[in-house]
Each structure stands twice: as structure tokens, then as C-alpha cells.
Scaffold this active site. Structure first.
Site, PDB file in Angstrom:
ATOM      1  N   ASP A  63      -1.827  -6.259  -9.648  1.00  0.00           N
ATOM      2  CA  ASP A  63      -2.991  -5.409  -9.417  1.00  0.00           C
ATOM      3  C   ASP A  63      -2.979  -4.158 -10.290  1.00  0.00           C
ATOM      4  OD1 ASP A  63      -0.792  -4.292  -8.118  1.00  0.00           O
ATOM      5  OD2 ASP A  63      -1.566  -4.705  -6.128  1.00  0.00           O
ATOM      6  N   HIS A 134      -0.604  -5.462   3.790  1.00  0.00           N
ATOM      7  CA  HIS A 134      -1.272  -5.976   2.590  1.00  0.00           C
ATOM      8  C   HIS A 134      -0.256  -6.561   1.605  1.00  0.00           C
ATOM      9  CE1 HIS A 134      -1.208  -1.746   0.505  1.00  0.00           C
ATOM     10  NE2 HIS A 134      -0.187  -2.453   0.072  1.00  0.00           N
ATOM     11  N   GLU A 139      -6.241  -6.236   1.409  1.00  0.00           N
ATOM     12  CA  GLU A 139      -6.156  -5.370   2.574  1.00  0.00           C
ATOM     13  C   GLU A 139      -6.611  -6.108   3.836  1.00  0.00           C
ATOM     14  OE1 GLU A 139      -4.658  -2.628   2.274  1.00  0.00           O
ATOM     15  OE2 GLU A 139      -5.650  -1.142   1.028  1.00  0.00           O
TER      16      GLU A 139
HETATM   17  C1  F6R Z   1       1.868  -3.151  -5.851  1.00  0.00           C
HETATM   18  C2  F6R Z   1       1.273  -3.887  -4.741  1.00  0.00           C
HETATM   19  C3  F6R Z   1       1.362  -3.379  -3.343  1.00  0.00           C
HETATM   20  C4  F6R Z   1       2.744  -2.835  -2.988  1.00  0.00           C
HETATM   21  C5  F6R Z   1       2.769  -2.350  -1.541  1.00  0.00           C
HETATM   22  C6  F6R Z   1       4.110  -1.766  -1.169  1.00  0.00           C
HETATM   23  O1  F6R Z   1       1.668  -3.831  -7.065  1.00  0.00           O
HETATM   24  O2  F6R Z   1       0.685  -4.882  -4.959  1.00  0.00           O
HETATM   25  O3  F6R Z   1       1.031  -4.421  -2.459  1.00  0.00           O
HETATM   26  O4  F6R Z   1       3.689  -3.856  -3.160  1.00  0.00           O
HETATM   27  O5  F6R Z   1       1.781  -1.372  -1.363  1.00  0.00           O
HETATM   28  O6  F6R Z   1       4.318  -0.604  -1.915  1.00  0.00           O
HETATM   29  P1  F6R Z   1       5.739   0.133  -1.923  1.00  0.00           P
HETATM   30  O7  F6R Z   1       6.695  -0.796  -2.571  1.00  0.00           O
HETATM   31  O8  F6R Z   1       5.510   1.372  -2.743  1.00  0.00           O
HETATM   32  O9  F6R Z   1       6.062   0.409  -0.504  1.00  0.00           O
END
Ligand code: F6R
Length: 237
Positions: A63, A134, A139
């Protein structure tokens, strides 16, 4: 789903890097699906130390915020450049990440899907998980999009991600993300989760039935998912 329970973030990072190393060793021209965020940073550090040959590897990121300039230090392109692209010998033409600068978003999403197909499909997809369950930026909602698409970020994701920006107002409100079926088409998936903030999402993933309010529960239909998490995220099940 297989679970690798770890004692520390470092152990999560090492286990994940080992799985990627095995994938590249088995198939030097493999296609990797990659994630940004805090969860994979240690894994990228470990991969950079391993001196692996990435010259045949193709990557597709999950993303990117929309809109955002590539050179904005909060773009996911910038993140990947810093944590992986600049540290290994990936060929620039083999690197793919949705463009936060495109003007025709529909076309960008369609072409991203086509490029994944043309590459032969993702061999190994790395995922993190949001506190709200998510994956990518799919979401919680009444229904989920299957393919790469533009999506509105939820208030909870904007708040969670504001830690990286000067203020919550600076967080982009939309993102381009792979869809659920794009993710599920990967041959193998590894999901990284660390810290007690992820416990609710991991519990729901392991206990609940499939539901669109916890998008990660869709992973239950995939035959080869490895959850690599620490005890804080796993809880006392
Ligand atoms: C990032 C993505 C998100 C993150 C998720 C967890 O490319 O797709 O789904 O993996 O928001 O984020 P962290 O690792 O920062 O807790």
C-alpha cells in the site's frame, strides 16, 4: 495457521528474515509482497545484514498513502527506500509500490494488479496487522474490496499513524491498497505482530469466525499462513 511464538521483537524479526532468506534461496527470482510500518523494520535490518542476493527478486508493496509525494519522508516509498531498497541489490525495475502521486487512481490500481499477475504472482507476502484488524489498508467495513483499490482510512488508523507525522491533520485520509483477494492470492503469507496493542486483533484472528469487521480473519481461508508474534500480542491463551 502456524504460529511461531517469540520472546522478543528481535526474535520475530530474525524468524521472519529467515523465512524470506529460505524463499530467496529456494527461488532466486521469487516475488515478494512487502509491508511498511513498525512491525517489519527489524526484519529489514536483519535482511540487510544477511547479504542476500536480491538481484533476481521482484517486490510489490501492499500500500501507499494517497495523495503523497514519493520524496515525502512519510511516504511508504520513502520508508522502503530507507529500510530496504537502498540496502540490498534489488533492481529498481523490479520494485513496485502503488503511486501516491498518480492522477488516474483507477488506472493505477488496475495496472498494479496486472503487474502482479504478469510477474507470476506473489510467492511470499509479509503482513503487519492494524490494532483494528486491518491488513494492508483493508479497513473494517460491511464489505471488503477484493482487488487493489483506493480506500478511506478509519479514524483509528489515522490516529495510530499520526505518531509518524507532525500532527494528526497531516496524515493522508486515503490510501491505495492491495485488496483482500490480492493478498490471499500469495502462495505463502507471514503475519508479524508485536506488542500488547495487537492483542485484541490477534485474539480475534485466532478465535473469531471470518468477518469483515476484523479483515485479518480472511486469512483463515488461506492454506499457508505463518503468524510470527510475541507473547504480548498473543496474550495468555
Ligand atoms: C503497512 C500496512 C499496515 C500495517 C499495519 C501495522 O504497509 O499495510 O497494514 O502493517 O498498520 O502497522 P505497524 O507495523 O506500524 O503496527
Amino acid at each position: 495457521m502456524r504460529i511461531i511464538l517469540c520472546d522478543s521483537y528481535k526474535e520475530i524479526s530474525d524468524r521472519a528474515a529467515e523465512l524470506i532468506c529460505a524463499q530467496i534461496t529456494l527461488k532466486p527470482d521469487c516475488v515478494l509482497g512487502l509491508a511498511t510500518g513498525s512491525s517489519p523494520i527489524g526484519m529489514y535490518d536483519r535482511l540487510a545484514e544477511m547479504n542476500l542476493d536480491f538481484s533476481g527478486v521482484t517486490t510489490f508493496n501492499l500500500d501507499e498513502y494517497y495523495p503523497i509525494k514519493r520524496d515525502n519522508d512519510q511516504s511508504y516509498y520513502y520508508f522502503m527506500q530507507k529500510h530496504l531498497y537502498s540496502r540490498v541489490n534489488l533492481r529498481p525495475e523490479n520494485i513496485h509500490i502503488p503511486s501516491g502521486e498518480c492522477t488516474d487512481v483507477e488506472r493505477e490500481c488496475r495496472e498494479y494488479e496486472e503487474k502482479i499477475q504478469a510477474s507470476g504472482g506473489i510467492d511470499l507476502q509479509v503482513l503487519g496487522i492494524g490494532m483494528n484488524g486491518h491488513i494492508g489498508f483493508n479497513e473494517p467495513d460491511d464489505s471488503l474490496n477484493t482487488k487493489t483499490h483506493l480506500t478511506d482510512l478509519t479514524e483509528s488508523t489515522i490516529t495510530a499513524n499520526s505518531r509518524f507525522f507532525d500532527s494528526e491533520d497531516d496524515v493522508p485520509k486515503q490510501a491505495i491498497t492491495m485488496g483482500i483477494s490480492t493478498i490471499l492470492s500469495a502462495k505463502k503469507i507471514i503475519l508479524l505482530a508485536s506488542g500488547k496493542e495487537k492483542r485484541h486483533a490477534i485474539s480475534a484472528l485466532l478465535r473469531d469466525e471470518i468477518n469483515t469487521e476484523i479483515p485479518a480473519t480472511m486469512l483463515k481461508v488461506h492454506p499457508d499462513v505463518v503468524l510470527i508474534c510475541d507473547r504480548e500480542a498473543y496474550g495468555d491463551k
